[in-house]
Design an enzyme around this catalytic site. Structure first.
Site, PDB file in Angstrom:
ATOM      1  N   HIS B 267       1.057  -1.115   0.117  1.00 12.85           N
ATOM      2  CA  HIS B 267      -0.040   0.678  -0.391  1.00 12.85           C
ATOM      3  C   HIS B 267       0.926   1.247  -0.236  1.00 12.85           C
ATOM      4  CE1 HIS B 267      -3.613   2.270   1.332  1.00 12.85           C
ATOM      5  NE2 HIS B 267      -2.835   2.887   1.616  1.00 12.85           N
ATOM      6  N   GLU B 268       1.862   0.791   1.199  1.00 12.33           N
ATOM      7  CA  GLU B 268       2.383   2.687   0.978  1.00 12.33           C
ATOM      8  C   GLU B 268       3.307   2.259  -0.402  1.00 12.33           C
ATOM      9  OE1 GLU B 268       1.038   4.779   2.913  1.00 12.33           O
ATOM     10  OE2 GLU B 268       0.401   3.009   4.107  1.00 12.33           O
ATOM     11  N   HIS B 271       1.777   4.322  -3.339  1.00 16.83           N
ATOM     12  CA  HIS B 271       1.297   5.971  -2.941  1.00 16.83           C
ATOM     13  C   HIS B 271       3.352   6.020  -3.111  1.00 16.83           C
ATOM     14  CE1 HIS B 271      -1.788   7.018  -0.314  1.00 16.83           C
ATOM     15  NE2 HIS B 271      -1.903   5.910   0.759  1.00 16.83           N
ATOM     16  N   GLU B 297      -4.874   7.834  -2.827  1.00 24.15           N
ATOM     17  CA  GLU B 297      -5.524   6.422  -2.340  1.00 24.15           C
ATOM     18  C   GLU B 297      -6.483   5.613  -3.067  1.00 24.15           C
ATOM     19  OE1 GLU B 297      -5.374   5.697   0.627  1.00 24.15           O
ATOM     20  OE2 GLU B 297      -6.868   3.872   1.576  1.00 24.15           O
TER      21      GLU B 297
END
Lengths: 499, 499
Positions: B267-268, B271, B297
């Protein structure tokens, strides 16, 4: 509290916050920043510094200084008077420099630094000489800005010294340093002729991770509080204060030089003890910092040398060290270790010098930078002057610029003038300071044999740390010793230890 | 370049530098700051933020905006037009808030946060309710400030949404979310009635240090460049941009929940890919950031779910994972692992929800905060309203406030309004975005089976990342998909995968 004083304090608290934010940016850059972060980090640091500078030269702040200047001393607390004195000093110094000059100077120094890296690699002073000439011109211009309106200064290096070590002048230091040199040169000559202790074990391999373990343990055991700091690895060791409860140290590990990490850890702990021991009432204010470069260095050198190279210290710590590095030190006695770490030998590199020869390195630089500034030495003649002085003072002559006048970053990164005297002030005062502590508490050495430093910590806190920047260096030296800064206790310490 | 434009850019570059300095301070606080650094760090962050804000509302900046506003569009490059639009937007929003209000509001939120921690511990919403009432009042006041002079906004939450997700309104999102809910509620009901896959292995012990090794390896192998970033451990995972070449991620390790670290790392990374993929021409400018919370997101969720929970992804990575954690996963087949990490089950906690039920959690919060703001729901009735909606949408009812309306920090730390829609916007657009990528490059899934993500990276860079904040969210969505934001591709993706 007077509203003007309150506003002034709030403004200076913001300036202090911004400066400490810069310290966080620097710490991160030296420890964990990824490789490609460099360019944007440089810009970021310059911007935060500029924001702090803008707040310092803000006309509204000048107005508040004028208003608070009218308050009668009797109406102010000691801390308030100290705050106003320091605030005025910072404002006056900042506002003497024309806007734009600093950025131009920094830009020049950033370029010079890159060229110096090259020059050192090429071992050729001539590559960086034109840049150093410009640096000298900038540094003289800085002197002139600061000098404007002052009459007390007689040498162009005075304002630079004032910046790092308030209240000291070139003339005073020259006299002091001449005394010291007169004692040191023959002492070094005598010690050099003696037979050398064993030092083979000092370059035996000690794995990095084992060293890190030991150095953290060592820092903790001499009193460094890891709730209020941390120790990380960097190329050059340093201490940085990021907050009253956040004073960090870094160290350098050399796998074939155990002492490098040990003494840099103890040294940086000394700096950190000072910052951590300030009075809580000065937290977050401009008073809440060590008072000068020289006094700061005295605290780190006191721990590194007076304490950390003493027989008492290692009587306690050596068994631990030996057990931790049994392969490297299994066949080395305490006495051999003690003599090895205190070996005296004239050398070419300042940062590797022992405590006897160290100040000779510093004083050579001090004299040379004062001559560069007053024009009695030309930049082109620097390498020769440097090498001649090494031969005269230390009996060794550099065979290359890299081992000579290119070795230190200071003139190629920070400017010329006031860069070095703090190291020797620190060494001299460390001896005066430790002498005063021993006079008050003769039991300190005995306690060190037990690994107990609490009396020393308390004495330093009470006599040095608590004043922060509330006392200027000479006021502090007087209060602690009853005398001016002097070389006598330092020379007496060396003679006692080495002769 | 026009001098006024140049000055304006320089001023905004400084503002951006100060904001990124704040990010460094936050990163350090979450990773390595010693325990006692908290108090001074809070002050430092507030001071640097204030310095950035002062520069943003500086009258000289307003003058430059006016001057550059007179430049004809045709004389400006696309980047310059985008810069001026964003600069004006930031200035207008900042200058609508009366000075002093923000400090008061932050002060209130800091107190509320402490009370919320207590309330959650006591499992009692009533403890924090009076604080939340004040927060709602502050948040309404903020709406009024922003709303002054605007006519387009019809709901008090609109200005809050505008802040995080420019160009979106409460009404539009309510319509969109109602569509989504209509599809999701029956889908969840159907999936809940099916037999459950095996998940026992997901809570088997995996040592922390082994997880760290694997997660660094995983990040590297999906394309995260450690020369331009790093991964550290924190309590809550996050990504932070500290410079064009310094975009860091953090993750959380749970020794009995391997998936926690894996999916937060992916997830990170999503980003970070966004920030690292921006156009170099936007480096160090206010355009050099992802364009909104929702779009950001979408990029993290695309990697976490569309990629990271796909069968193709694990066809490549599972053998590596299994070999690395052979004790925990030795008896688990790829298919069992894939089904285990994609288990669907209605639950009470948003952050632990699977990708099917997740948006139901978000939409409950979105509706509730809009009702709190427009007065159709009273704070005292919040727990009941929350629990009723959980029962209606997810078929589960919280038995306590801690498991209910006290679970998320957002309302108790940031304020009420505009806090949650970004999560669902992100999920919806991640599906639209991935669909568009697959349409352009149908070979992407096959490449993932080989552990090759280069085509996907290039497509995202070209179609999303390179625009930075130069395109507002809806412009970007249109350019990528040819349509508005829609729930259809997301629902189609879920049905394809789960039915």
């Amino acid at each position: 509290m007077y509203p003007a004083l309150q506003s002034l304090k709030a403004r200076f608290a913001e300036i202090d916050d911004l400066r400490r934010a810069v310290s966080v940016l620097h710490w991160d850059m030296s420890t964990y920043m990824p490789q490609d972060g460099t360019a944007s980090r440089g810009r970021m640091i310059a911007t935060v510094e500029k924001a702090a500078h803008e707040k310092l030269i803000d006309p509204a702040l000048a107005g508040l200084l004028e208003e608070t200047g009218a308050l009668p001393d009797a109406m102010l607390s000691a801390d308030e008077r100290a705050f106003l004195r320091l605030a005025r000093r910072q404002f006056v110094r900042a506002s003497k420099i024309p806007s734009g000059f600093k950025a131009e100077f920094f830009q020049h120094m950033a370029e010079t630094y890159e060229v110096w890296v090259q020059a050192r690699k090429l071992n050729d002073f001539k590559v960086v000489a034109p840049f150093l000439e410009k640096t000298v011109a900038y540094s003289r211009a800085l002197s002139d800005f600061f000098n404007a309106g002052e009459t007390a200064w007689t040498h162009p290096m005075d304002p630079h010294i004032e910046d790092a070590d308030p209240g000291m002048t070139t003339t005073d230091l020259k006299t002091l340093f001449a005394d010291l040199r007169r004692d040191l040169v023959p002492l070094v000559r005598e010690l050099s002729s003696r037979s050398k202790p064993r030092t083979d074990f000092l370059s035996r391999a000690c794995p990095k991770s084992r060293q890190v373990e030991f150095l953290n343990w060592l820092a903790r055991n001499i009193g460094y509080d890891f709730n209020r700091g941390r120790q990380d690895l960097t190329h050059h060791p340093f201490m940085t204060k990021l907050g009253a409860g956040d004073v960090r140290i870094t160290t350098r590990i050399n796998e074939t030089n155990l002492c490098d990490g040990i003494f840099s850890t103890i040294h940086e702990c000394g700096h950190a003890f000072y910052e951590l021991g300030l009075s809580p009432s000065q937290d977050g204010t401009i008073l809440g910092h060590g008072t000068s470069a020289g006094i700061h260095e005295s605290q780190s050198r006191l721990w590194e040398n007076q304490v950390g190279r003493s027989r008492e210290f290692w009587t306690y710590f050596y068994p631990h060290l030996q057990a931790h590095f049994s392969e490297a030190l299994g066949d080395v006695s305490l006495e051999e270790f003690y003599c090895g770490i205190n070996r005296v030998e004239p050398s070419l590199i300042r940062t590797e010098a022992d405590e006897v020869t160290y100040n000779l390195h510093v004083m050579i630089r001090f004299d040379i930078e004062s001559q560069l500034l007053d024009g009695s030495l030309q930049v082109k003649d620097l390498p020769g002057a440097w090498n001649d002085r090494y031969e005269a003072d230390l009996g060794v002559r550099p065979s290359s610029d890299a081992q000579g006048c290119l070795q230190d970053v200071h003139w190629y990164y920070g400017g010329v003038g006031g860069m070095f005297q703090g190291y020797t002030i620190g060494n001299l005062f460390s001896a005066q300071c430790f002498e005063a502590a021993l006079e008050a508490h003769p039991e300190i050495p005995e306690a060190m044999i037990q690994g107990n430093f609490s009396t020393l910590h308390s004495w330093l806190k009470e006599n040095i740390y608590q004043y922060g920047s509330g006392l200027f260096p000479q006021e502090l030296i007087h209060r602690v010793t009853g005398h001016d800064l002097s070389s006598k206790p330092f020379v007496a310490y060396l003679k006692r230890k080495y002769l």
